[in-house]
Design a protein around this motif. Structure first.
Motif, PDB file in Angstrom:
ATOM      1  N   ALA A 141       0.775  -1.072   0.025  1.00 30.45           N
ATOM      2  CA  ALA A 141       0.036   0.001   0.002  1.00 30.45           C
ATOM      3  C   ALA A 141       0.809   1.201  -0.040  1.00 30.45           C
ATOM      4  O   ALA A 141       0.259   2.252  -0.432  1.00 30.45           O
ATOM      5  N   LEU A 142       2.075   1.233   0.532  1.00 38.69           N
ATOM      6  CA  LEU A 142       3.144   2.345   0.399  1.00 38.69           C
ATOM      7  C   LEU A 142       2.990   2.714  -1.004  1.00 38.69           C
ATOM      8  O   LEU A 142       3.270   3.994  -1.193  1.00 38.69           O
ATOM      9  N   GLY A 143       2.844   2.162  -1.971  1.00 35.88           N
ATOM     10  CA  GLY A 143       2.938   2.417  -3.549  1.00 35.88           C
ATOM     11  C   GLY A 143       1.899   3.472  -3.647  1.00 35.88           C
ATOM     12  O   GLY A 143       1.840   4.087  -4.836  1.00 35.88           O
ATOM     13  N   TRP A 144       0.829   3.429  -2.962  1.00 37.59           N
ATOM     14  CA  TRP A 144      -0.402   4.277  -3.161  1.00 37.59           C
ATOM     15  C   TRP A 144       0.077   5.785  -2.404  1.00 37.59           C
ATOM     16  O   TRP A 144      -0.715   6.584  -2.811  1.00 37.59           O
ATOM     17  N   ALA A 145       0.951   5.765  -1.728  1.00 39.46           N
ATOM     18  CA  ALA A 145       1.036   7.038  -0.784  1.00 39.46           C
ATOM     19  C   ALA A 145       1.236   8.293  -1.446  1.00 39.46           C
ATOM     20  O   ALA A 145       0.466   9.164  -1.278  1.00 39.46           O
ATOM     21  N   VAL A 154      -6.765   5.812  -5.338  1.00 38.51           N
ATOM     22  CA  VAL A 154      -5.661   4.672  -5.803  1.00 38.51           C
ATOM     23  C   VAL A 154      -6.050   3.819  -6.880  1.00 38.51           C
ATOM     24  O   VAL A 154      -7.153   3.452  -7.069  1.00 38.51           O
ATOM     25  N   PRO A 155      -5.383   3.206  -7.610  1.00 43.76           N
ATOM     26  CA  PRO A 155      -5.592   2.508  -8.534  1.00 43.76           C
ATOM     27  C   PRO A 155      -5.962   1.080  -7.901  1.00 43.76           C
ATOM     28  O   PRO A 155      -5.119   0.537  -7.308  1.00 43.76           O
ATOM     29  N   ASN A 156      -6.931   0.371  -8.924  1.00 45.94           N
ATOM     30  CA  ASN A 156      -7.289  -0.793  -8.433  1.00 45.94           C
ATOM     31  C   ASN A 156      -7.426  -1.768  -9.680  1.00 45.94           C
ATOM     32  O   ASN A 156      -8.382  -1.631 -10.458  1.00 45.94           O
ATOM     33  N   MET A 202      -9.018  -2.026   1.906  1.00 43.10           N
ATOM     34  CA  MET A 202      -7.724  -1.332   2.116  1.00 43.10           C
ATOM     35  C   MET A 202      -7.689   0.059   2.086  1.00 43.10           C
ATOM     36  O   MET A 202      -7.468   1.043   3.056  1.00 43.10           O
ATOM     37  N   ALA A 203      -8.569   0.699   1.160  1.00 38.75           N
ATOM     38  CA  ALA A 203      -8.595   2.107   0.659  1.00 38.75           C
ATOM     39  C   ALA A 203      -9.416   2.629   1.926  1.00 38.75           C
ATOM     40  O   ALA A 203      -9.281   3.498   2.614  1.00 38.75           O
ATOM     41  N   LYS A 204     -10.574   1.882   2.354  1.00 38.42           N
ATOM     42  CA  LYS A 204     -11.481   2.330   3.559  1.00 38.42           C
ATOM     43  C   LYS A 204     -10.583   2.243   4.913  1.00 38.42           C
ATOM     44  O   LYS A 204     -10.838   3.375   5.539  1.00 38.42           O
TER      45      LYS A 204
END
Length: 285
Positions: A141-145, A154-156, A202-204
């Motif tokens: 998830a750090l790639g979304w930071a 964030v891309p899904n 995870m985004a939630k």
């Protein structure tokens, strides 16, 4: 002496820290020793999976090996080279980080096969071994930071597919237990978190941690592959990444196990715990 490969990475670095904290003699292998500030009891050595001489030097005098190769098409070659060096040096135990699903018959998933040659090399020899097959890391998830800091979705690429997202700190703790005891010799451990999570899930959780909504945006797999190739990744790697996303989207990795709890005697950390502990990475400076 315990030799740790991937010693500057998320899991390898934590393995080094935990072993040193227990008073073990640790040798940390990296291609760039300058990146490591050695703690007491930690010897830093240079080692490159593509340079057999450096692997022989790194393995000399070690009794155990933590084997972690960076993901990619080169994993089989790197694993086999490091295992050969370990055998020649008289190493008696290897704990290898593999991947969930390795060797399984799944027509739309190939990523696990990166690790198959290394697993077979360990199983076929006289070394004591433990194979760790973790699910998706929470730290991915750090790639979304950067996007989250800018308020972007964030891309899904995985739809509503869920995975047993695991905290890499739990993977490191399991590895240390296997390296320093005989309890899990010749055992395959599949490591997951306590709950199946999708990208929107995870985004939630991240949004709840940050106190604001974190949105997601669907990315078609064709576009995802184009993005990976445009970023300079090998097309073969891109194909495998797309296969992995497709597998998750179809529910192919929606599994949980009790192996973390069985080894550590406690429940695995939740993604919410990981998110709270890494909150600052998602907050603008």
């Amino acid at each position: 002496m315990i030799l740790v490969t991937g010693a500057t990475g998320t899991v390898g670095g934590e393995v080094v820290r935990l072993l040193a904290g227990r008073g073990e003699r640790v040798r940390a292998m990296t291609r760039e020793p300058a990146k490591i500030t050695a703690a007491p009891g930690v010897e830093v050595v240079r080692g490159d999976f593509d340079e057999p001489g450096s692997l022989a030097g790194a393995a000399r005098g070690a009794g155990a090996l933590f084997l972690l190769s960076a993901p990619g098409l080169q994993v089989a070659r790197h694993d086999e080279a490091m295992i050969a060096a370990a055998r020649a040096a008289g190493v008696r135990k290897v704990v290898k980080v593999s991947a969930i699903g390795t060797g399984e018959e799944r027509t739309d998933a190939k990523a696990g096969n990166w690790h198959l040659a290394g697993e077979r090399a360990l199983r076929s020899g006289e070394l004591e071994w433990t194979i760790l097959r973790p699910s998706a890391f929470a730290s991915n998830a750090l790639g979304w930071a950067p996007r989250i800091r800018r308020g972007q979705p964030v891309p899904n690429t995985m739809g509503d597919g869920r995975q047993g997202v695991v905290d890499p700190r739990d993977v490191a703790e399991v590895a240390v237990t296997a390296l320093t005891s005989e309890e899990h010799a010749r055992t395959v451990l599949t490591l997951t978190g306590p709950e199946p999570l999708s990208v929107p899930d995870m985004a939630k959780v991240l949004g709840e941690t940050l106190g604001r909504a974190v949105e997601t945006v669907e990315v078609p797999l064709e576009a995802y592959r184009e993005q990976l190739v445009a970023a300079g990744l090998d097309p073969g790697f891109a194909d495998i990444a797309v296969d992995g996303s497709r597998t998750v989207a179809r529910g192919g990795n929606a599994r949980l196990t009790g192996d973390v709890e069985r080894v550590l005697g406690r429940a695995p950390r939740t993604f919410a715990t990981w998110a709270a502990d890494h909150r600052t990475a998602f907050v603008s400076g």
